[in-house]
Design a protein around this motif. Structure first.
Motif, mmCIF file in Angstrom:
data_model
loop_
_atom_site.group_PDB
_atom_site.id
_atom_site.type_symbol
_atom_site.label_atom_id
_atom_site.label_comp_id
_atom_site.label_asym_id
_atom_site.label_seq_id
_atom_site.Cartn_x
_atom_site.Cartn_y
_atom_site.Cartn_z
ATOM 1 N N ILE A 65 42.062 36.882 -7.996
ATOM 2 C CA ILE A 65 43.450 36.707 -8.431
ATOM 3 C C ILE A 65 43.838 37.923 -9.266
ATOM 4 N N HIS A 66 44.787 38.733 -8.750
ATOM 5 C CA HIS A 66 45.099 40.019 -9.357
ATOM 6 C C HIS A 66 46.569 40.085 -9.760
ATOM 7 N N TYR A 67 46.827 40.384 -10.993
ATOM 8 C CA TYR A 67 48.201 40.550 -11.471
ATOM 9 C C TYR A 67 48.144 41.226 -12.835
ATOM 10 N N ARG A 68 49.307 41.585 -13.315
ATOM 11 C CA ARG A 68 49.399 42.108 -14.666
ATOM 12 C C ARG A 68 50.254 41.182 -15.525
ATOM 13 N N ARG A 69 49.941 41.164 -16.817
ATOM 14 C CA ARG A 69 50.736 40.405 -17.766
ATOM 15 C C ARG A 69 50.820 41.206 -19.062
ATOM 16 N N LEU A 70 51.757 40.868 -19.886
ATOM 17 C CA LEU A 70 51.955 41.592 -21.135
ATOM 18 C C LEU A 70 50.969 41.122 -22.197
ATOM 19 N N VAL A 71 50.449 42.091 -22.931
ATOM 20 C CA VAL A 71 49.613 41.801 -24.087
ATOM 21 C C VAL A 71 50.443 41.858 -25.363
ATOM 22 N N ASP A 72 51.287 42.904 -25.452
ATOM 23 C CA ASP A 72 52.080 43.104 -26.669
ATOM 24 C C ASP A 72 53.319 43.911 -26.305
ATOM 25 N N LEU A 73 54.494 43.448 -26.733
ATOM 26 C CA LEU A 73 55.734 44.187 -26.500
ATOM 27 C C LEU A 73 55.842 45.403 -27.402
ATOM 28 N N MET A 74 54.999 45.468 -28.414
ATOM 29 C CA MET A 74 54.925 46.615 -29.320
ATOM 30 C C MET A 74 56.301 46.959 -29.909
ATOM 31 N N GLY A 75 56.919 45.958 -30.489
ATOM 32 C CA GLY A 75 58.159 46.189 -31.211
ATOM 33 C C GLY A 75 59.418 45.829 -30.460
ATOM 34 N N ALA A 76 59.360 45.763 -29.138
ATOM 35 C CA ALA A 76 60.557 45.428 -28.353
ATOM 36 C C ALA A 76 60.745 43.914 -28.310
#
Length: 927
Positions: A511-522
C-alpha cells in the motif's frame, strides 16, 4: 600498515602464551536419524564448563582434567553421558527422542548446509559471537567476518545498513528467518531497521554464498542468509542486559523462559528498547523489540511452535549522500566532516529532519513438525506479516528550490527550517535568494507542490513542482499485508536416498501513498494529484511519525488523507520444489528443482478515474524456476572437495513489470533474468585447523536495475544540487562475477586465529539504455520526447561493492572467563555505485575509491555465582585507530585535470563516510 603490524605483534605474543593442563574435547551431536542437532548443550559433569553445538552439531569445550564425563542434552531428547579419558574427539554422539518437550530449534523448513556433506560454500556464526562482538553495530555487520560479504551502514541512520554478497546487493540475497523469506515482495530489499531485534533472539546464523542449497525458488543469486531463532528455552531462567555507548547510546533488554510447564507448554519472551543520538549528525533514534515463543508437543509425533516478533522504531536519517565538497566545506576546510548530514536542521532549537523512517513489521509464524513414521516427516510453517510505516522527507519548493538545495542551507550546511516555517506562515519577509514571499492573505492556500495560482509572481498553470509556495514535511508510506505457507515432506527412500518435495505459497499487498507529517507553519496543503478530485483537495490532517502511531498494525489506512500518489501493488506467488539427496560412505550429492508462478497487479487510485476499468491492471503472470545440484567427496577424515552448478530463470521484480510509477503500463519486452552459477571448493579439517577454499563464477543476463540521484538531462554538467532529481531505469543489464574465497581457523592453546579473504572480479557484460523519471515518478520529457541515454557499461567494474576483502582476527582466553579479541578488516578495489549519468561516454570508467583497514577490539569477562547465576561484562571498540574512510559512493565522477580532489577522488562525488571510533559497554545478568 602500522596498525596492521601492531596486530601481528599482539598475535605473536599470544601464540607464545598458551595455557597448559587443559583437555580440549570435540565431537558431533546428531538425532536418531543421523541429522545434526544445532543448539545442543554439552557440559562437563560436575562443573559449569559447557558449550553449545553449531549448525553442524559440532562442539568444542575445555576440561581442566584429562578424564571425566560430559553430559549431552537437547530438549525433546534423552540426556546422554559420555566418558572421556585422554581422548579429545568423542566422535558422533546420537541422542534418542524422549517424551519431554522443551526447546526445539525450528529446522523443518530451513535449508541448513552441513559441513563435509552439503556441497556449497557456507559460513556459520553462533549466538555467542553475535551477542559478544556485535555490540552497537548493525545486525548485518557481523557478516563482515565471512568471505565475499560487504555490509555498511549506508547513510548511518539506525537500521539503514545494507549488505552485498559476491558483488550482488541484498535484493538478490535471500534472507530467511526460521524458514520464512523476508525480502520485500515488490522490490526485493531488506530493511534491517525492521529486524533490529534479531541479534537478541538469534541462536545461529548461516550464510550460504552463491546459489546455495535452498529448495525454494528464491532470489539467492548472491547468497542465502538463514537466521535461526530458539522457540523456547529448556531451562527456567532469564537474562537482563544493559549497554551504553557513544552518542548517548542506550540499550536494555529483559528476557525470561518458563522452562517446561506441567501442561506441556514452554514459553520464552523478550522485550527491549534502544535509543540514542546517532553517530551522524541529526540521526536521533528510538526502537523497541519484542519476542514471544510458545512450544507444545502433545506426543512424540507432533511438535508445534508459535513465534511472534517485532521491532517498532523511528529514526532520523541521512538519505542523501553529500558531496565531498560539502563534507570539507562544512568541516574544517581541509579534512571532511564525516558526520555531516544535509537533511536536517533546527526548529525552535530542536532537531528536525527531512530524512528518516518509522516502521513496524511484526511477523507471526506457526510451525508444525509431524513425524509420520521412522522414515518420513512433514514440516509446515504458516506465517503472516503486517507492515505499517514509511519514510520521512520534504515536498514543495521555495523559489524553485527544494529542501536539499544549497540556497536553503545556512552557513553550517543545515536546512533553514525556522525560516521555512516563517516563509510558510507568510507573516514576514524571508530572503532565500531569488525572491521573497510575504503575502499573508494567501498563506492558507500556499503550502503544496502542485498549486495553480498566478498571484504575486507565482507561476500559472499549476505545473508539477512549478509552484514556489512553500515546503511541507511528508511521509512516503509503504505498508503491506503479507501471508504465506511453506510445507516440506521429507522421506527416506532407502538408506542412501532421501526425497523432499513441497510447496511455497505467498500473497502480498503493498500500500503506497504519501501523507503529511507537518504543515510547517501553513494552515493547509493543496493537492491536485488525484484525478478523482479535479478541483483539488485542501489537506489539513497530519500524521506524526511516532512509534505510538505504528504499534497497531491492524489499523485501517483507508480514511487517511493522501497526497501526491496512491496505489497498491499486489504479488501472488505459487511455488513447488523437490530435492533428491544421496549419501553413502564418503559421497554425498543432491539435485533439486523448483518452479514458481508470480502474479503482479497494480491498482492506481490517483491517476485513473474510479469508474475506469483500467484503474486496476490485468494480472501479469510470469513463470520461473531453477535447477541445481552438487556433489561432495570426503577424501578422508581431513580432506574433502565439492562442486555445484545451478541455473535460474528468475522473474523480474514488480518495478520492472510496471516501470512507469504513475501508470499501469506494463514493460515492453518483459523477460526473465537468467543466472548461471558454477562453484568448486576444497576443505581441510584437523583437530586444531580448518581451511575452506572456494572458486566461483556467476553470470546474470537480462537484469533490471534502478538508479537514483540527480540527472543532467541536457548534458550540462553542474555541481548545483537543484538539477532534475529522480530515478533511471536500466534494462537488459548483464553482469559476470568471478572470485576465490578463503576461510581458515587455527587454534593454539587458548588462542584462536581466524583468517578470511576474498578476491573477486565483477564486471558488466553489455551496454544498456537508461530511461529517466522525475522525483514524482513521471517520465522526464524534453521537447515532447521521453529522455533516454545509452550507458557504456561493457567490461566496466560493478560498483557499490569491494572486489577484495580480508580479515585477520585473534581471540585469546587470558584466564578462565576472561577473553580478549582483536581483528583487522581490510577493503580494496572498492568502486562507487553506477551513476546513470556517469557512463554516457565510451571511455567512462568505474570510480575506484581508496581502500581502507579497520581495527576492532573487545574484552569480556564472566563471573559465575555459586547458584549458577552469572554476571557478564563486555567492552567493544570499533575502528580503534579512528580511520577516515569512504564506505560507498553514489556517483561516478572521474577526476579531470584542474578538478579539486580528496585522496584522488573528485570532490563533486557524493559519498558516505564510515563511522569513526565508536565504543559500547554491556552488562549481562543471567539467572
Amino acid at each position: 600498515m602500522k596498525t596492521f603490524k601492531n596486530v601481528l605483534l599482539v598475535a605473536l605474543f599470544f601464540v607464545t602464551a598458551t595455557v597448559l593442563g587443559q583437555t580440549k574435547i570435540t565431537g558431533t551431536v546428531v538425532d536418531e536419524m543421523g541429522e545434526p542437532l544445532p543448539g545442543a548443550n554439552v557440559v562437563v559433569k560436575g562443573t559449569t564448563n559447557g558449550s553449545a553445538t553449531d549448525f553442524d552439531g559440532k562442539f568444542m569445550l575445555k576440561a581442566s582434567s584429562s578424564s571425566g564425563v560430559v553430559i549431552v542434552s537437547f530438549v525433546g531428547y534423552t540426556n546422554k553421558e559420555v566418558s572421556f579419558s585422554g581422548v579429545s574427539n568423542l566422535g558422533t554422539i546420537a541422542l534418542e527422542p524422549s517424551n519431554v518437550l522443551g526447546e526445539v530449534i525450528i529446522t523443518g523448513v530451513v535449508d541448513i548446509a552441513k559441513d563435509r556433506k552439503t556441497p556449497v560454500a557456507v559460513s556459520t556464526i553462533r549466538a555467542e559471537e553475535i551477542q559478544e562482538k556485535l555490540g552497537s553495530k548493525e545486525f548485518p555487520e557481523i557478516l563482515n567476518t565471512t568471505p565475499s560479504v560487504y555490509a555498511t551502514k549506508q547513510g548511518g541512520g539506525f537500521g539503514d545498513s545494507r549488505i552485498n554478497i559476491r558483488g550482488f546487493d541484498q535484493r538478490n540475497t535471500a534472507v530467511m528467518i526460521n524458514g520464512m523469506p523476508v525480502n520485500d515482495m515488490e522490490n526485493g530489499w531488506v530493511y534491517w531497521s525492521n529486524w533490529a531485534g534479531l541479534a537478541d533472539v538469534t541462536s545461529a546464523m548461516q550464510v550460504q554464498r552463491g546459489l546455495g542449497s535452498s529448495k525454494l525458488a528464491i532470489s539467492s543469486v548472491g547468497g542465502t542468509i538463514n537466521v535461526l531463532t530458539s522457540s523456547a528455552d529448556k531451562k527456567e531462567g532469564g537474562r537482563v542486559y544493559a549497554s551504553v555507548g557513544n552518542d548517548n547510546y542506550l540499550k536494555t533488554t529483559v528476557s525470561y523462559n518458563t522452562g517446561l510447564l506441567e501442561n506441556g507448554l514452554s514459553v520464552s519472551a523478550l522485550f527491549g528498547r534502544v535509543a540514542g543520538d546517532g553517530y551522524v549528525d541529526g540521526t536521533e533514534f528510538e526502537g523497541y523489540n519484542f519476542y514471544l515463543a510458545l512450544g507444545y508437543k502433545p506426543n512424540e509425533n507432533h511438535d508445534f511452535q508459535f513465534t511472534v516478533t517485532g521491532a517498532p522504531q523511528r529514526h532520523n536519517g541521512r538519505g542523501y549522500a553529500p558531496s565531498l565538497n560539502d563534507y570539507i566545506n562544512y568541516g574544517d576546510g581541509v579534512d571532511p566532516n564525516r558526520k555531516y548530514n544535509s537533511d536536517w536542521g533546527y526548529r525552535n532549537g530542536k532537531e528536525e529532519t527531512f530524512s528518516g523512517n518509522f516502521y513496524h513489521k511484526p511477523v507471526a509464524s506457526l510451525n508444525w513438525d509431524w513425524r509420520i513414521n521412522d522414515n518420513s516427516k512433514l514440516s509446515t510453517v504458516l506465517y503472516a506479516s503486517l507492515g505499517r510505516g514509511g519514510s520521512v522527507g520534504s515536498i514543495g519548493r521555495i523559489n524553485g528550490n527544494q529542501s536539499f538545495g544549497s540556497k536553503l542551507k545556512d552557513e553550517n550546511g543545515l536546512v533553514r527550517i525556522d525560516d521555512i516555517v516563517r516563509w510558510n506562515k507568510g507573516e514576514e519577509v524571508v530572503d532565500f535568494g531569488g525572491g521573497q514571499y510575504n503575502d499573508p492573505t494567501m498563506r492558507s492556500q500556499f503550502n503544496g507542490a502542485y498549486v495553480n495560482t498566478g498571484n504575486d509572481g507565482h507561476p500559472t498553470g499549476g505545473g508539477k513542482y512549478g509552484s514556489d509556495n512553500g515546503i511541507s514535511q511528508r511521509s512516503s508510506m509503504n505498508s503491506h499485508n503479507w501471508f504465506g505457507a511453506i510445507s516440506n515432506f521429507n522421506t527416506k527412500l532407502t538408506e542412501e536416498l532421501t526425497l523432499d518435495f513441497g510447496v511455497d505459497l505467498r500473497t502480498y499487498k503493498g500500500i503506497h501513498y504519501r501523507r503529511l507529517v507537518d504543515l510547517m507553519g501553513a494552515d493547509s496543503y493543496v493537492d491536485y494529484d488525484n484525478i478523482n478530485a479535479p478541483a483539488g483537495a485542501i489537506i489539513t490532517e497530519t500524521y506524526a511519525p511516532e512509534i505510538s502511531n505504528i504499534w497497531n498494525v491492524f489499523k485501517s489506512v483507508d480514511d487517511e488523507q493522501k497526497i501526491d500518489y496512491y496505489n497498491d501493488g499486489k504479488v501472488n506467488w505459487m511455488g513447488a520444489f523437490t530435492q533428491l539427496e544421496y549419501s553413502k560412505d564418503d559421497i554425498s550429492a543432491f539435485i533439486q528443482g523448483a518452479v514458481s508462478r508470480q502474479g503482479f497487479q497494480r491498482i492506481d487510485y490517483f491517476n485513473y478515474l474510479d469508474s475506469d476499468p483500467d484503474q486496476a491492471s490485468d494480472w501479469q503472470n510470469l513463470w520461473g524456476g531453477n535447477i541445481k545440484g552438487g556433489i561432495n567427496w570426503n577424501i578422508n577424515e581431513q580432506h574433502n572437495v565439492f562442486a555445484n552448478a545451478g541455473y535460474y530463470s528468475k522473474q523480474p521484480l514488480f518495478d520492472a513489470v510496471f516501470p512507469d510509477y504513475n501508470s499501469n503500463t506494463v514493460s515492453e519486452g518483459l523477460t526473465n533474468e537468467k543466472i548461471l552459477g558454477l562453484e568448486v571448493g576444497y576443505g581441510f579439517r584437523h583437530e586444531n585447523y580448518n581451511v575452506n577454499i572456494n572458486l566461483y563464477r556467476t553470470s546474470w543476463k537480462d537484469r533490471f536495475l534502478t538508479a537514483s540521484g540527480e540527472f543532467d538531462i541536457n548534458n550540462t554538467p553542474s555541481d548545483d544540487r537543484d538539477d532534475i532529481r529522480g530515478t533511471a531505469n536500466l534494462q537488459g543489464v548483464e553482469q559476470i562475477h568471478m572470485g576465490v574465497e578463503l576461510e581458515a581457523t587455527a587454534k593454539f592453546g587458548n588462542l584462536t586465529v581466524n583468517l578470511m579473504g576474498s578476491i573477486g572480479n565483477y564486471q558488466y557484460g553489455s551496454d544498456v539504455v537508461a530511461t529517466y523519471f522525475d522525483e514524482s515518478n513521471n517520465p522526464i520529457i524534453v521537447g515532447g520526447v521521453e529522455q533516454e541515454k545509452t550507458l557504456y557499461l561493457e567490461d566496466k567494474k560493478v560498483g557499490d561493492v569491494p572486489h577484495t576483502t580480508f580479515r585477520l582476527g585473534f581471540d585469546y582466553e587470558v584466564i578462565e572467563d576472561l577473553k580478549f579479541d582483536i581483528s583487522q578488516f581490510y577493503v580494496a578495489n572498492l568502486y562507487g555505485s553506477i551513476d546513470a549519468d556517469g557512463f554516457t561516454a565510451q571511455d567512462s570508467k568505474s570510480l575506484k575509491l581508496p581502500g581502507y583497514s579497520l581495527t576492532d577490539a573487545g574484552i569480556s569477562y564472566k563471573y559465575t555465582f555459586k547458584n549458577d547465576n552469572s554476571l557478564g561484562l563486555r567492552f567493544n571498540v570499533n575502528n580503534l585507530t579512528d580511520e577516515l574512510y569512504i564506505s560507498e559512493a553514489d556517483t561516478n565522477n572521474a577526476a579531470r585535470p584542474g578538478d579539486t580532489t580528496w585522496n584522488g577522488i573528485n570532490t563533486s562525488n557524493r559519498v558516505f563516510f564510515g563511522y569513526g571510533r565508536t565504543w559500547n559497554l554491556g552488562l549481562t545478568y543471567t539467572f
